[in-house]
Design an enzyme around this catalytic site. Structure first.
Site, PDB file in Angstrom:
ATOM      1  N   GLY A  44      -2.316  37.217 -20.013  1.00  0.00           N
ATOM      2  CA  GLY A  44      -3.110  37.001 -18.854  1.00  0.00           C
ATOM      3  C   GLY A  44      -4.349  36.701 -18.902  1.00  0.00           C
ATOM      4  N   GLN A  49     -12.674  34.666 -16.098  1.00  0.00           N
ATOM      5  CA  GLN A  49     -12.926  34.737 -17.603  1.00  0.00           C
ATOM      6  C   GLN A  49     -12.771  33.554 -18.163  1.00  0.00           C
ATOM      7  OE1 GLN A  49      -9.195  37.128 -17.935  1.00  0.00           O
ATOM      8  NE2 GLN A  49     -10.105  37.806 -19.615  1.00  0.00           N
ATOM      9  N   CYS A  96      -8.581  42.875 -24.007  1.00  0.00           N
ATOM     10  CA  CYS A  96      -8.966  41.827 -22.891  1.00  0.00           C
ATOM     11  C   CYS A  96      -9.604  40.780 -23.750  1.00  0.00           C
ATOM     12  CB  CYS A  96     -10.015  42.397 -22.032  1.00  0.00           C
ATOM     13  SG  CYS A  96     -10.714  41.238 -20.741  1.00  0.00           S
ATOM     14  N   LEU A  97      -9.153  39.325 -23.392  1.00  0.00           N
ATOM     15  CA  LEU A  97      -9.967  38.391 -24.126  1.00  0.00           C
ATOM     16  C   LEU A  97     -11.516  38.259 -24.111  1.00  0.00           C
ATOM     17  CD1 LEU A  97      -7.267  35.642 -23.060  1.00  0.00           C
ATOM     18  CD2 LEU A  97      -7.595  36.786 -25.084  1.00  0.00           C
ATOM     19  N   HIS A 138      -4.386  44.542 -14.365  1.00  0.00           N
ATOM     20  CA  HIS A 138      -5.770  44.298 -15.306  1.00  0.00           C
ATOM     21  C   HIS A 138      -6.250  42.784 -14.778  1.00  0.00           C
ATOM     22  CE1 HIS A 138      -7.632  44.076 -19.304  1.00  0.00           C
ATOM     23  NE2 HIS A 138      -7.611  42.743 -19.014  1.00  0.00           N
ATOM     24  N   GLU A 139      -5.460  41.812 -14.473  1.00  0.00           N
ATOM     25  CA  GLU A 139      -6.134  40.505 -13.994  1.00  0.00           C
ATOM     26  C   GLU A 139      -6.628  40.681 -12.585  1.00  0.00           C
ATOM     27  OE1 GLU A 139      -6.547  38.357 -16.402  1.00  0.00           O
ATOM     28  OE2 GLU A 139      -5.137  39.586 -17.889  1.00  0.00           O
ATOM     29  N   HIS A 142     -10.061  41.912 -12.594  1.00  0.00           N
ATOM     30  CA  HIS A 142     -10.942  40.782 -13.070  1.00  0.00           C
ATOM     31  C   HIS A 142     -11.782  40.008 -11.755  1.00  0.00           C
ATOM     32  CE1 HIS A 142     -11.557  40.433 -17.197  1.00  0.00           C
ATOM     33  NE2 HIS A 142     -10.095  40.604 -17.517  1.00  0.00           N
TER      34      HIS A 142
END
Length: 183
Positions: A44, A49, A96-97, A138-139, A142
């Site tokens: 994702g 991000q 998480c990236l 999660h996304e 963001h």
């Protein structure tokens, strides 16, 4: 085009993202986001991000072969609105990236209903459960300016303080390009 991933400490990750004007051509951006996500081995990626404070995220859960029902779960969510989160909360280790090399158990509700546009501006209202719901939650966080760290106890956050400080300074090993705020 593969973007660098914005990491912890950058203010864009803490802002509520702006609506995208209806009809905006998103084909290139969505394609770039999928390319960036795949290059970083993610499942994702939200626009903040990559430094863009707009209400857009992409998901592709097909890499999670051990999870049932993930094949073909590849979507772009434009201007999504979370309608409902319900069911029994369950814990699962998330990463998480934008917070590389840190994974923690996070509790999230098992089901959700969401309204969103796809990249062609077709309106959808769908329900998701299990791992699909978790990825979306999660996304979605963001684009609301929230990180999975926000679900941790104060003690756990204190224990991660040094690692988070290093991430902010770019002192972290990743297999993808990052953009650190204090580098």
């Amino acid at each position: 085009m593969i973007y660098p991933i914005v990491v912890y400490g950058d203010p864009v990750l803490r802002q509520r993202a702006k609506e995208i004007p209806t009809g905006t051509d998103l084909k290139q951006l969505v394609g770039d986001m999928f390319e960036t996500m795949y290059a970083a081995s993610g499942i994702g990626l939200a626009a903040p991000q990559i430094g863009k404070s707009v209400r857009l995220f992409v998901v592709d859960g097909s890499a999670l072969e051990e999870e049932p029902d993930m094949e073909g779960f590849k979507k772009a969510f434009v201007n999504p609105v979370m309608l409902e989160e319900l069911g029994t909360p369950w814990e699962f280790e998330e990463g998480c990236l934008s917070i590389p090399n840190i994974r923690e158990k996070i509790s999230r509700k098992e089901k959700l209903r969401i309204r969103y546009y796809d990249e062609d501006w077709n309106l959808h209202e769908e329900a998701f459960d299990g791992m699909k719901a978790r990825i979306i939650q999660h996304e979605y966080d963001h684009i609301e300016g929230k990180l999975f760290l926000d679900y941790l106890t104060p003690l756990k956050k204190r224990l991660l303080k040094g690692k988070l400080s290093d991430i902010t300074k770019g002192k972290v090993d990743t297999e993808y390009r990052i953009l650190a705020p204090k580098k």
